[in-house]
Motif scaffolding. Structure first.
Motif, PDB file in Angstrom:
ATOM      1  N   GLN A  19       0.835  -1.194   0.000  1.00 22.83           N
ATOM      2  CA  GLN A  19       0.000   0.000   0.000  1.00 22.83           C
ATOM      3  C   GLN A  19       0.880   1.259   0.000  1.00 22.83           C
ATOM      4  O   GLN A  19       0.613   2.202  -0.723  1.00 22.83           O
ATOM      5  CB  GLN A  19      -0.932   0.004   1.203  1.00 22.83           C
ATOM      6  N   TRP A  22       2.410   1.761  -3.441  1.00 24.32           N
ATOM      7  CA  TRP A  22       1.375   2.175  -4.387  1.00 24.32           C
ATOM      8  C   TRP A  22       1.055   3.660  -4.234  1.00 24.32           C
ATOM      9  O   TRP A  22       0.883   4.371  -5.205  1.00 24.32           O
ATOM     10  CB  TRP A  22       0.119   1.328  -4.193  1.00 24.32           C
ATOM     11  N   GLN A  23       0.982   4.120  -3.014  1.00 22.21           N
ATOM     12  CA  GLN A  23       0.656   5.524  -2.763  1.00 22.21           C
ATOM     13  C   GLN A  23       1.753   6.463  -3.250  1.00 22.21           C
ATOM     14  O   GLN A  23       1.498   7.637  -3.504  1.00 22.21           O
ATOM     15  CB  GLN A  23       0.382   5.745  -1.277  1.00 22.21           C
ATOM     16  N   LYS A  30       0.509   4.488 -12.152  1.00 25.47           N
ATOM     17  CA  LYS A  30      -0.577   3.575 -11.787  1.00 25.47           C
ATOM     18  C   LYS A  30      -1.321   3.095 -13.031  1.00 25.47           C
ATOM     19  O   LYS A  30      -1.668   1.914 -13.136  1.00 25.47           O
ATOM     20  CB  LYS A  30      -1.545   4.258 -10.819  1.00 25.47           C
ATOM     21  N   ARG A  34      -1.502  -0.779 -14.422  1.00 24.73           N
ATOM     22  CA  ARG A  34      -2.781  -1.417 -14.723  1.00 24.73           C
ATOM     23  C   ARG A  34      -2.768  -2.024 -16.118  1.00 24.73           C
ATOM     24  O   ARG A  34      -3.129  -3.183 -16.318  1.00 24.73           O
ATOM     25  CB  ARG A  34      -3.920  -0.398 -14.592  1.00 24.73           C
ATOM     26  N   GLU A  64      -9.712  -0.442  -9.167  1.00 24.38           N
ATOM     27  CA  GLU A  64      -9.451  -0.359  -7.730  1.00 24.38           C
ATOM     28  C   GLU A  64      -7.946  -0.461  -7.500  1.00 24.38           C
ATOM     29  O   GLU A  64      -7.219  -0.987  -8.338  1.00 24.38           O
ATOM     30  CB  GLU A  64     -10.162  -1.495  -6.998  1.00 24.38           C
ATOM     31  N   ASP A  65      -7.488  -0.002  -6.361  1.00 24.67           N
ATOM     32  CA  ASP A  65      -6.077  -0.147  -6.017  1.00 24.67           C
ATOM     33  C   ASP A  65      -5.752  -1.632  -5.935  1.00 24.67           C
ATOM     34  O   ASP A  65      -6.435  -2.393  -5.249  1.00 24.67           O
ATOM     35  CB  ASP A  65      -5.758   0.527  -4.680  1.00 24.67           C
ATOM     36  N   TRP A  67      -3.070  -3.223  -4.651  1.00 24.67           N
ATOM     37  CA  TRP A  67      -2.154  -3.733  -3.637  1.00 24.67           C
ATOM     38  C   TRP A  67      -2.850  -4.696  -2.693  1.00 24.67           C
ATOM     39  O   TRP A  67      -4.052  -4.597  -2.456  1.00 24.67           O
ATOM     40  CB  TRP A  67      -1.495  -2.596  -2.842  1.00 24.67           C
TER      41      TRP A  67
END
Length: 81
Positions: A19, A22-23, A30, A34, A64-65, A67
């Motif tokens: 997480q 990812w942030q 991102k 994907r 959606e995220d 992670w």
């Protein structure tokens, strides 16, 4: 060149982030992640190496995220533990 007949598991080619990692990605990174993950999964399906759709692919398809928390990833990679 040696050609393997062994199926390629999705987790061997997947790029996953915590997480926190990812942030730290910017929106373009991102989006690229994907696209690459969905394309990689579609190639595995095309050559018959993936019979089930991993949760991360569902998440990416629904924007959606992707992670995983550590325990969720461990359950996916090591389902018998």
């Amino acid at each position: 060149m040696i050609i393997s007949k062994e199926p390629v598991p999705f987790e061997d080619v997947a790029v996953d982030f915590t997480q926190e990692e990812w942030q730290q990605l910017d929106p373009a990174q991102k989006i690229l992640h994907r696209h690459v993950m969905l394309e990689t999964y579609s190639h595995l399906v095309f050559v018959g190496c993936s019979s089930i759709k991993p949760d991360v692919i569902f998440k990416l398809e629904h924007r959606e995220d992707p992670w995983f928390i550590e325990s969720e990833l461990a359950r996916y990679i090591y389902p018998g533990r």
